[in-house]
Design a protein around this motif. Sequence first.
Motif, short mmCIF file in Angstrom:
data_model
loop_
_atom_site.label_atom_id
_atom_site.label_comp_id
_atom_site.label_asym_id
_atom_site.label_seq_id
_atom_site.Cartn_x
_atom_site.Cartn_y
_atom_site.Cartn_z
N HIS A 68 0.79 -1.24 0.00
CA HIS A 68 0.00 0.00 0.00
C HIS A 68 0.82 1.29 0.00
O HIS A 68 0.34 2.32 -0.47
CB HIS A 68 -0.95 0.00 1.20
N TRP A 69 2.03 1.24 0.54
CA TRP A 69 2.85 2.46 0.57
C TRP A 69 3.72 2.56 -0.67
O TRP A 69 3.71 3.56 -1.39
CB TRP A 69 3.69 2.50 1.84
N GLU A 205 14.21 6.98 -4.35
CA GLU A 205 13.43 8.20 -4.09
C GLU A 205 12.87 8.30 -2.68
O GLU A 205 12.27 9.32 -2.33
CB GLU A 205 12.26 8.28 -5.09
N ILE A 206 13.03 7.27 -1.85
CA ILE A 206 12.35 7.31 -0.55
C ILE A 206 13.02 8.29 0.43
O ILE A 206 12.35 8.89 1.26
CB ILE A 206 12.25 5.91 0.07
N TYR A 207 14.34 8.42 0.36
CA TYR A 207 15.10 9.37 1.17
C TYR A 207 16.14 10.04 0.27
O TYR A 207 17.31 9.65 0.30
CB TYR A 207 15.84 8.68 2.33
N LEU A 242 9.34 8.46 1.60
CA LEU A 242 8.40 8.97 0.61
C LEU A 242 7.77 7.79 -0.16
O LEU A 242 8.44 6.78 -0.41
CB LEU A 242 9.12 9.91 -0.36
N PRO A 243 6.49 7.91 -0.53
CA PRO A 243 5.77 6.78 -1.14
C PRO A 243 6.03 6.62 -2.64
O PRO A 243 5.14 6.74 -3.47
CB PRO A 243 4.31 7.14 -0.87
N SER A 244 7.26 6.31 -2.98
CA SER A 244 7.61 6.11 -4.39
C SER A 244 7.04 4.79 -4.90
O SER A 244 6.80 3.86 -4.12
CB SER A 244 9.13 6.13 -4.58
N LYS A 245 6.85 4.71 -6.20
CA LYS A 245 6.37 3.49 -6.83
C LYS A 245 7.57 2.57 -7.09
O LYS A 245 8.57 3.00 -7.66
CB LYS A 245 5.67 3.83 -8.15
N ALA A 295 7.89 8.57 -10.35
CA ALA A 295 8.12 7.85 -9.09
C ALA A 295 6.96 7.99 -8.12
O ALA A 295 6.72 7.10 -7.30
CB ALA A 295 9.41 8.35 -8.44
N PHE A 296 6.22 9.12 -8.20
CA PHE A 296 5.19 9.40 -7.20
C PHE A 296 3.82 9.54 -7.85
O PHE A 296 3.71 9.96 -9.00
CB PHE A 296 5.53 10.67 -6.43
N PRO A 297 2.78 9.19 -7.09
CA PRO A 297 1.41 9.34 -7.61
C PRO A 297 1.08 10.82 -7.83
O PRO A 297 1.69 11.69 -7.21
CB PRO A 297 0.54 8.72 -6.52
N PRO A 298 0.09 11.12 -8.67
CA PRO A 298 -0.22 12.51 -9.01
C PRO A 298 -0.58 13.39 -7.81
O PRO A 298 -0.31 14.58 -7.80
CB PRO A 298 -1.43 12.37 -9.95
N PHE A 299 -1.19 12.77 -6.77
CA PHE A 299 -1.65 13.59 -5.63
C PHE A 299 -0.53 13.96 -4.70
O PHE A 299 -0.69 14.79 -3.82
CB PHE A 299 -2.73 12.82 -4.83
N PHE A 300 0.68 13.35 -4.89
CA PHE A 300 1.75 13.58 -3.92
C PHE A 300 2.43 14.93 -4.18
O PHE A 300 2.72 15.28 -5.29
CB PHE A 300 2.79 12.45 -4.01
#
Length: 300
Positions: A68-69, A205-207, A242-245, A295-300
């Motif tokens: 989920h993250w 991308e998380i840190y 950070l919630p990267s894909k 890397a990140f969803p549009p809402f981030f």
Amino acid sequence: MGVSGHGEDGRVIPITAAPSYAEPEPLAKALAFLRRRITGDYEVDEFGYDPELTDKVVLELIRPIYHHWFRVESLEVKNVPQEGGALIVANHSGTLPIDALMLQVAMHDEAGRALRLLGADLVYQLPVLSHVARKTGHTLACREDADRLLRKGEIVGVFPEGFKGVGKPFSERYKLQRFGRGGFVASAIRAGVPIVPTAIVGAEEIYPKIGDLKFLARTLGLPYVPITPFFPLLGPLGLVPLPSKWLIEFGEPIRTDEYDHAAADDPMLVFNLTDHVREAIQQLLNELRLRRGHAFPPFF
């Protein structure tokens, strides 16, 4: 308990309720687990690996982050052998080694194999972390342990970049660092097991590491203390990744059983095979980055 009904002629017809085969309640399962822990009715192997604790507790805690993250997708899982030993060789990144945990979930849930990770010396110098690492199947990154695990038919995981990879700056993301002297290749040759090049995209991308507190790192005896856009500025909140894909791809296995065991002592052969594995992972990384996109969803 039986009940009754009426037939067409008015006679009473007994109807027997179907027996219930409901699964035990979650509480009952939890109590049974605790009972086994208290009485010592569980197995631990020679390395300290506790499969039940890993499956029922550790992976259960990590799994929501995986799904989920980071929304991890595992690709080409068919390249992981379903039985026998193999060496998973992956890139390492992310400032903190969260990629090792996500790879462990992918191997367990998607490939159906337990991953025995080889860890750096620092991991086994820290009292609590050392104990947890052993319990979850990790062991010291040394020739003896790697050889023993591979010959037992285990899946062994290694990150040859070490701290050079996990601690590299964000500006060098997805560029593989040096792989060392190829000790992992020599172990695979001695055991005659395949090497599976593995690429992990998302951890960079998380840190995002933009600096390093070198003085503090030397004081604490750590390889680095990172500066990211949110740490140490936001304190503990800056430690939330950070919630990267994420994408994890298992590449085509590289066979080693065609070599004689003595080939493990040939430095040129080991160097060439190490370089081949490194190039395979770098190519996978380049392709996966394009496949993933943002890397990140549009809402981030």
